[in-house]
Design a protein around this motif. Sequence first.
Motif, mmCIF file in Angstrom:
data_model
loop_
_atom_site.group_PDB
_atom_site.id
_atom_site.type_symbol
_atom_site.label_atom_id
_atom_site.label_comp_id
_atom_site.label_asym_id
_atom_site.label_seq_id
_atom_site.Cartn_x
_atom_site.Cartn_y
_atom_site.Cartn_z
ATOM 1 N N TYR A 182 0.844 -1.193 0.000
ATOM 2 C CA TYR A 182 0.000 0.000 0.000
ATOM 3 C C TYR A 182 0.884 1.249 0.000
ATOM 4 C CZ TYR A 182 -3.727 -3.237 1.284
ATOM 5 O OH TYR A 182 -4.627 -4.278 1.300
ATOM 6 N N THR A 197 -2.234 -5.981 7.456
ATOM 7 C CA THR A 197 -1.972 -4.881 6.527
ATOM 8 C C THR A 197 -1.711 -3.560 7.246
ATOM 9 O OG1 THR A 197 -4.365 -4.466 6.323
ATOM 10 C CG2 THR A 197 -3.347 -5.899 4.668
ATOM 11 N N THR A 213 -3.457 6.068 1.699
ATOM 12 C CA THR A 213 -3.080 5.270 0.537
ATOM 13 C C THR A 213 -4.277 5.165 -0.394
ATOM 14 O OG1 THR A 213 -2.231 3.122 -0.218
ATOM 15 C CG2 THR A 213 -3.656 3.112 1.738
ATOM 16 N N LYS A 234 -4.724 2.756 -2.519
ATOM 17 C CA LYS A 234 -5.074 1.363 -2.752
ATOM 18 C C LYS A 234 -6.109 0.911 -1.735
ATOM 19 C CE LYS A 234 -3.087 -3.224 -3.465
ATOM 20 N NZ LYS A 234 -1.848 -4.041 -3.528
ATOM 21 N N LEU A 252 -7.279 -1.882 2.739
ATOM 22 C CA LEU A 252 -6.540 -1.719 3.984
ATOM 23 C C LEU A 252 -7.486 -1.736 5.179
ATOM 24 C CD1 LEU A 252 -3.640 -1.083 5.047
ATOM 25 C CD2 LEU A 252 -4.298 1.332 4.982
#
Length: 382
Positions: free
Chosen positions: A113, A172, A314, A316, A319
Amino acid sequence: MLGEINLLIIRLVLVVSALWLAQANLFASQLYSELALKENRDNIIISPLAVRSVLAMLFIAAEGQTRADLKRVLRLHGETKFLSVAEFRKNVNIESKAMELKIAYRIFLDSKYPIEENFQATAEYFLNSTAESVDFENTKEVAKVINKFLEEKTNKKFKDAVQPADISSYTTLFLANGFYFKSKWAKPFKKIGLQRPFYFTPVAHVPVVMYGKTDELLYGDIPHLSAKGVEIPYKDSNLSMLIILPNHRTDKLKHWENLLLRMDYRTLNAKFQRTNVHIQMPRFKISYETGLNSVLQSMGLKRLYINPDFTSMTRKMGLRLSNLKHKGIIEVNSKTDDGSEYSDNELNMNQLPKDFIVDHQFIFIVKDPVRLYFMGRVLKPQ
């Protein structure tokens, strides 16, 4: 981005900072009460300031309902993120001849990430910390990285706070925080010779060495808790320890702590008066570590673990928080500097002192006039 914080905003922050700090104390009461009711260990210590600070980093990272949940639970105020976290700008770490106070916190993020630069800059500016990319596939190496950070930030006062078992290849997002605190009293305690009983039930007890002094302190009753309290100042600072002592020996302190859930600790000493107090208490040291996942979920932050929105940290997706690990050490060193022993001849006979004998279970709070640093309980001194 940080240029948006102009002088007008900073002045506004100063005006309302007292209100923010009051809300921080309400967060502290809920956090401590939730932890105390779940915890079976005798002695506990937590830093609401450290926990709230690392969660404030998540608030900077969050958007949407995740951000709203964090703002509500952390009791943040302000129309913008900048205003909401401006209170965290003050550096609370202290190191002097009389005191050692170290607080550390950081976000550890899986390297899959990518971290947004704006998030790092904002977190560093307001909270003096950043997110760090790690490879959670290698749990042993990640544990070493996190432990190295905590050790360095606390002057290597504790080691191995995080174990590989605290992490998995599915992790994560991991939050780590810790603290170390030790300080001298403004007026030192002195040893009181023979051991005395410390009661962990109305009748059962363990022998402890007690330390005593007579000092002019803030002292008073807390009727709604059936307790009394005394506030003991630390040397060369505005920090003090508030001890809340039930009026009677008890083994129900854990149940009694439920009364603290909605309490504003600023008001506990509102009716205290400065008077001569003869205080006796044992030395104790608490080294405590715990995960706070269940506590945070009980407080209303379940979304952090299910489908959170951290798109300010982030871009992405996917998460989510895996764990928040908290470790701390407090040393209450009541030993006198010169090794002398306490004598009743030290009493000021012009004013008969109030007796405050800490010989059974109690709660303590380390604070300054506006900020609460640590809270804990002692069921059995160690």
